[in-house]
Design an enzyme around this catalytic site. Structure first.
Site, PDB file in Angstrom:
ATOM      1  CE  LYS A 186      -4.421  -1.411   0.413  1.00  0.00           C
ATOM      2  NZ  LYS A 186      -5.593  -0.891  -0.321  1.00  0.00           N
ATOM      3  CG  ASP A 202      -9.240  -2.797   5.191  1.00  0.00           C
ATOM      4  OD1 ASP A 202      -8.053  -2.516   4.943  1.00  0.00           O
ATOM      5  OD2 ASP A 202     -10.065  -3.069   4.306  1.00  0.00           O
TER       6      ASP A 202
END
Length: 370
Positions: free
Chosen positions: A72, A98
Site C-alpha cells: 500500500k 482496514d
C-alpha cells in the site's frame, strides 16, 4: 447463488480522469527516490506448480515493500507527493482503513513531515492499530463497518480541514484515488524485465484480489494498456462474505453487497466498489469469484510450509487470497467449469501477488498452528 461470474471483457478502457492520470503516471521514478526503495522479489515455486499440475507458479512478494509489510505504500506515497506538489501547506492527512492503507498513509505523511489521522472500523485488531500508531498517526476507532468508517473520515476531514487520502472513489472524489492507483503501477512495471515482456507476457493467468478494487483496477489497467487483447486472463478474487465486485457484476452496476462482512481477509473486507476502479474492472476481468476463508488459510500454510526446496513466503490473509482463489478453482467440484474455461493445464504459467505479509501476527500464528 453461484460464487462466480464469467465476464466477457471489452479489453478497452474509456478515457476519463482516472485513465488520464494512469497514463501520465511516472510513479516509479518518484518511488526510486524514497528511502528503502527496491523492487520486491519475484519468487518461482516449481514444486507447488508440480503439485497442482501447472507449468509455473510465480509470486511477487510485497511483504518486503518499504518495511511496511504490504504494497500500500506505493499508492499512498505517490498520492501524497502529488497533492503536496499543488498544496504544499497541507498539515494533516486523513483516511479510513482496514489496516494496510492506513499504515501507508501514516508512513507517507511522516516522510513528508505531515500529521496523519486514521479512522478504522470497529473490528480492526490491536495489531493493525498498533502498526498504524507506530508510524506516528492518531488512530480513531469507529463503531461501524468499512463503508461507515469511510463516511466518518470524509465528514471529519471536511469539518476539520484535513486532506482526505482515500483509496476508493465516488462521484466528485476521483483524482486522489486515481493517484493512488497510479502509484500501484510501480510493482507491475517492476516485472517488465522478466514476466511482463513484449509483445506478449510470459504468464497465461494472473490472479488479483480485491477489496474496493483500486489495486485490482490498477493491475487490470496495466495489463490492458500494455498488452491489449494479448493480456493474460485476469481473475478477481474476493472473500465470500465481502463480495462487492461479484455482487456488482451480477447486478450490472455498483452495489453494496448483501453479506456479513465477516472474514479473516481484513484487507479485502470492503463494501461498494470504487467508482473509477469499477469501470476498469468491468473492462478487463475474465472471471470474478468469491472464496471462503478456509482457502486463504490453506494458501497461507502452503506458502509458509513450502513444497520441496521452494522458497518460504510469509503471506497474510489478504496477501494469500489470489493463490487461495486458484486453490478453490483447482479443488472445488463446483468450480470445474472455471478450470476448463481458463484452460489450466501442465503448461499454464500463473502469477500471484502476495500483497501483504503477516500484518496481524496473532491471527497468522493461530492459522499456522492449526
Amino acid at each position: 447463488m453461484e460464487n462466480y461470474f464469467i465476464n466477457y471483457p471489452k479489453n478497452t478502457i474509456s478515457s476519463n480522469l482516472t485513465t488520464e492520470i494512469l497514463t501520465a503516471s511516472r510513479a516509479i521514478e518518484y518511488h526510486k527516490t524514497l528511502p528503502l526503495y527496491q523492487p520486491t522479489p519475484l519468487v518461482s515455486l516449481p514444486n507447488l506448480a508440480q503439485k497442482y499440475y501447472v507449468g509455473n507458479i510465480y509470486v511477487k512478494d510485497e511483504s518486503h515493500r518499504f518495511g511496511l509489510n504490504a504494497f500500500k505504500g506505493l499508492g499512498a506515497s505517490y498520492a501524497i507527493h502529488k497533492i503536496l506538489e499543488v498544496q504544499p501547506h497541507i498539515e494533516v492527512f486523513c483516511t479510513a482503513t482496514d489496516g494496510n492503507h492506513g499504515r501507508a498513509v501514516a508512513w507517507a505523511s511522516k516522510i513528508a513531515h505531515k500529521k496523519a489521522i486514521i479512522f478504522v472500523p470497529r473490528d480492526t485488531t490491536d495489531n493493525r492499530i498498533n502498526a498504524i500508531k507506530y508510524e506516528g498517526a492518531q488512530v480513531i476507532k469507529v463503531d461501524g463497518n468499512y463503508d461507515e468508517t469511510c463516511a466518518m473520515a470524509k465528514e471529519m476531514s471536511k469539518k476539520e480541514g484535513w486532506k482526505l487520502v482515500q483509496d476508493t472513489a465516488w462521484e466528485n472524489y476521483e483524482e486522489i484515488p486515481a493517484q493512488i492507483m497510479a502509484g500501484y503501477l510501480t510493482h507491475f512495471q517492476e516485472l517488465e524485465d522478466n514476466l511482463h515482456c513484449l509483445p506478449k507476457p510470459k504468464i497465461d493467468i494472473v490472479f488479483l484480489q480485491a477489496g474496493v478494487g483500486s489495486w485490482a483496477g490498477s493491475g487490470i489497467w496495466y495489463y490492458l494498456n500494455r498488452y491489449g487483447s494479448n493480456h493474460p486472463k485476469i481473475i478477481v478474487i474476493e472473500p465470500w462474505e465481502s463480495d462487492g465486485i461479484l455482487a456488482s457484476f451480477k447486478a450490472g452496476k455498483r452495489v453494496i453487497p448483501n453479506c456479513t462482512f465477516n472474514t479473516i481477509m481484513a484487507g479485502l473486507n470492503c463494501g461498494i466498489p470504487s467508482l473509477s476502479a469499477w469501470d476498469i474492472i468491468q473492462s478487463g476481468t475474465d472471471i470474478s469469484i468469491k472464496i471462503k476463508d478456509k482457502f486463504a488459510e490453506h494458501a497461507m500454510r502452503e506458502l509458509y510450509y513450502p513444497n520441496g526446496n521452494d522458497k518460504r513466503i510469509i503471506a497474510g490473509e489478504s496477501g494469500a487470497a489470489g493463490l487461495a482463489g486458484f486453490f478453490a478453482i483447482m479443488t472445488s467440484g463446483d468450480l470445474q467449469l472455471l478450470k476448463e474455461k481458463l484452460e489450466i493445464n501442465p503448461t499454464t504459467n500463473i502469477l500471484f501477488y502476495n500483497t501483504e505479509g503477516a500484518t496481524d501476527l496473532d491471527s497468522f500464528n493461530k492459522i499456522m498452528n492449526q
